[in-house]
Design an enzyme around this catalytic site. Structure first.
Site, short mmCIF file in Angstrom:
data_model
loop_
_atom_site.label_atom_id
_atom_site.label_comp_id
_atom_site.label_asym_id
_atom_site.label_seq_id
_atom_site.Cartn_x
_atom_site.Cartn_y
_atom_site.Cartn_z
N ASP A 196 20.19 15.78 53.49
CA ASP A 196 21.20 15.73 54.56
C ASP A 196 20.56 16.14 55.89
O ASP A 196 19.35 16.35 55.97
CB ASP A 196 22.39 16.65 54.21
CG ASP A 196 21.96 18.10 54.10
OD1 ASP A 196 20.87 18.36 53.58
OD2 ASP A 196 22.70 18.98 54.57
N HIS A 505 17.24 10.93 47.03
CA HIS A 505 18.47 11.20 47.80
C HIS A 505 18.02 11.85 49.11
O HIS A 505 17.85 13.06 49.20
CB HIS A 505 19.39 12.13 47.00
CG HIS A 505 20.69 12.43 47.70
ND1 HIS A 505 21.77 11.59 47.66
CD2 HIS A 505 21.07 13.48 48.47
CE1 HIS A 505 22.76 12.10 48.37
NE2 HIS A 505 22.36 13.26 48.87
N ASP A 554 15.97 8.02 38.99
CA ASP A 554 15.34 7.74 40.28
C ASP A 554 16.20 6.77 41.09
O ASP A 554 15.83 5.64 41.33
CB ASP A 554 13.93 7.16 40.07
CG ASP A 554 13.19 6.99 41.39
OD1 ASP A 554 13.59 7.63 42.39
OD2 ASP A 554 12.23 6.20 41.42
N GLU A 563 17.38 14.64 44.75
CA GLU A 563 17.35 15.00 46.17
C GLU A 563 15.99 15.63 46.50
O GLU A 563 15.23 16.00 45.61
CB GLU A 563 18.49 15.98 46.52
CG GLU A 563 18.64 16.17 48.04
CD GLU A 563 19.94 16.86 48.47
OE1 GLU A 563 20.75 17.24 47.61
OE2 GLU A 563 20.13 17.00 49.70
#
Ligand SMILES: [Ca+2]
Ligand SMILES: [Ca+2]
Length: 587
Positions: A196, A505, A554, A563
């Site tokens: 993020d 991710h 994956d 992530e």
């Protein structure tokens, strides 16, 4: 179960199929007949290291009785041996046998071939005296790709160049910050935390702390001009340049009363977009005992690392560390909880004793002030378990074990700290003999790969303390697991190895792959790894197995297993860099 953070809730549907079951990283030179059930370190091994492959029985491989290592250039056999006895491992539901080719110490490129009817072969690997050098550099350079408020130029980022995003020069104060919500704050820079775009002090502290600990132990490893970053050539070690990028941001998060704000994020996670496309309002949120103390510890470490290069900067780090400490001493029990309107990572932690100890230890080492020694009197500073953002206690032991605190703490207490690290390492080495893949435990939780990396880091300290090379060789075997000798048969370091994690991710990566499906992956990120909790199952992630060691996919949607995160990459840097630095010197 330790959750890294609350799951991403606001995700965009991205029309992109990433469900290829078997992914070869383009151009990595995988042999066409490579059998992924021959599990080994796909990067390779050091001369002098223990070299073990695990062959998982399938209809071809189970008929093999022996193996040969072939030189890649002319396929000439250079070593042969018999397969080990079959062993079952309940964590992966596999039956496997080991092929131990430790005796081969001639540098070169090789494959491992079996004598089954199919002549099954492994992925190619190398044996050399600097085998992890590229992986260490890539994992350190991964931090550059996490830079916030910063353009990544073609010169340093290549095809991963992107515009600057999130200037953070006019962030809003959330009401939880205790500040006037009409005011704005300038808080640019720092690393994106993970997949993020948030910036979190607690996780920043442990990440930059681990990198600075690596620097203290291996100051010559990432010198100036070693990382190809914009600060290469400024006569300062590149690792300190990269760490400073985050420390500078951390400083902006300190409030005028010495306390430290908890995080700077949007209210919810953004979609799979590039940084500059994320226009959501960003807030400075919360304040906690943990954020003050992690800040204090990291700043105290920075105070000693930067002193020879920039005394004023280093002094400012120490002054800020003390002010954060004083705030925490007055506010010793302020937990952080996400306010109702905030859905980004919570980093929930209600136990502060470990943070107090870590901060006091780092402040003591840097300032030698008696008040920190007094605070630590009677405290048990043993290495207990591998550190995490929530539990930083063992970082105190690692720092004390190698610090110069001779005239401040009694020698006996330092000896006992060192003994506790060696004890932990011995326990893990006993465990390694029990697991098919020779790993120090079978605790497949969220971020399991980073726990393994952190155990490898402790093994390095055990080696430094005892000079017994068995700990160094064990650390290298943990890296073997991360780079392919595992139940998934895939290197968990993105882009590193013939069959490596390729779809993490990680919003920047997902957005780039959406625009150009052939782009590949930014190399050097350690993904979270097998996680039996499979918490993202409810978010369209389909796991092929429910077995703990195989609970990994994956695919970019798998935030629970795939992530990336700065606190996971930092111990990877330490482990790969330390093994590279130390194996080289081993004779
Ligand atoms: Ca530099
Ligand atoms: Ca804690």
């Amino acid at each position: 179960m330790i959750l890294k953070k609350t799951p991403t809730l606001n995700r965009m549907a991205v029309a992109l199929s990433l469900s290829l079951p078997f992914i070869f990283t383009a151009g990595a030179g995988a042999a066409p007949k490579a059998d992924a059930d021959i599990r080994l370190n796909q990067v390779g091994y050091y001369t002098g290291a223990r070299k073990v492959a695990v062959v998982v029985n399938n209809k071809n491989t189970e008929t093999a009785t022996g193996w040969q290592v072939l030189r890649a250039s002319d396929r000439r056999p250079v070593l042969s041996g018999k397969m080990g006895a079959p062993a079952q491992w309940e964590e992966s539901g596999e039956t496997g046998r080991q092929a131990d080719f430790s005796a081969l110490d001639v540098p070169g490129q090789y494959v491992l071939a079996l004598n089954d009817k199919n002549s099954s072969e492994s992925f190619p690997f190398k044996i050399s005296a600097d085998t992890y050098a590229d992986a260490a550099k890539a994992s350190m350079r991964a931090f550059y790709f996490q830079r916030c408020s910063y353009e990544l130029s073609k010169e340093f980022a290549g095809k991963w160049a992107r515009p600057a995003g999130h200037p953070d020069t006019a962030a809003s104060f959330h009401r939880s910050s205790g500040r006037d919500t009409a005011a704005k704050a300038s808080s640019p820079g720092g690393w994106y935390d993970a997949g993020d775009f948030g910036k979190y002090i607690v996780n920043s502290g442990i990440s930059v702390g681990t990198l600075l600990a690596f620097y203290e132990n291996f100051p010559a490893y990432f010198p100036d001009k070693s990382l190809n970053i914009p600060e290469s050539g400024n006569n300062r070690p590149d690792i300190l340049d990269e760490a400073k990028f985050n420390l500078d941001w951390m400083k902006t998060m300190q409030d005028s009363d010495g306390g430290v704000f908890f995080k700077l994020t949007t209210l919810s996670f953004p979609g799979y977009i590039m940084p500059h496309e994320d226009k959501g309002e960003r807030f400075i949120i919360g304040k906690s005992t943990t954020s003050a103390l992690n800040f204090a510890a990291a700043m105290a470490m920075a105070g000693r690392a930067y002193a020879p290069f920039d005394k004023a900067y280093a002094d400012d780090c120490i002054a800020r560390a003390k002010r954060a400490w004083d705030w925490a001493a007055k506010n010793p029990n302020v937990p952080y909880r996400n306010p109702e309107d905030v859905r980004t990572g919570e980093y929930k932690d209600d136990k502060f004793e470990d943070e107090f100890t870590w901060a006091a230890v780092e402040l003591l080492i840097s300032t030698k002030e008696k008040r920190f020694a007094d605070f630590l009197k009677g405290k048990d500073i043993a290495y207990t378990a591998e550190p995490s953002w929530q539990y930083v206690h063992s970082l105190s032991a690692l720092s004390l074990a190698t610090a110069n605190v001779k005239n401040i703490l009694p020698a006996s207490s330092i000896d006992s700290v060192r003994a506790s690290i060696v004890r932990a390492a011995d326990k893990w080495m006993g465990e390694m003999d029990k697991h098919l893949y020779r790993i120090p435990n079978a605790n497949f939780v969220w971020g399991s790969n980073s726990n393994f990396a952190n155990m490898g880091v402790a093994m390095i300290y055990a080696y430094k303390i005892t000079k017994d090379k068995k700990y160094l060789l064990a650390a290298a075997e943990i890296a073997d697991y991360l780079m392919g000798k595992n139940a998934v048969g895939l290197s968990f370091v993105t882009g590193i190895g013939a069959r490596a994690a390729g779809y993490p991710h990680h919003r920047q990566t997902v957005a780039a792959q959406k625009a150009d499906p052939e782009i590949g992956v930014i190399p050097g990120f350690l993904v979270g790894g097998p996680n039996k909790g499979q918490q993202d199952k409810q978010h369209e992630v389909t796991y092929k197995s429910t077995l703990p060691a195989k609970s990994y996919e994956d695919v970019y949607k798998s935030y629970a297993s795939n992530e990336v995160a700065i606190n996971w990459n930092a111990p990877a840097v330490f482990l790969f860099g330390a093994v590279d630095a130390l194996m080289k010197s081993l004779k």
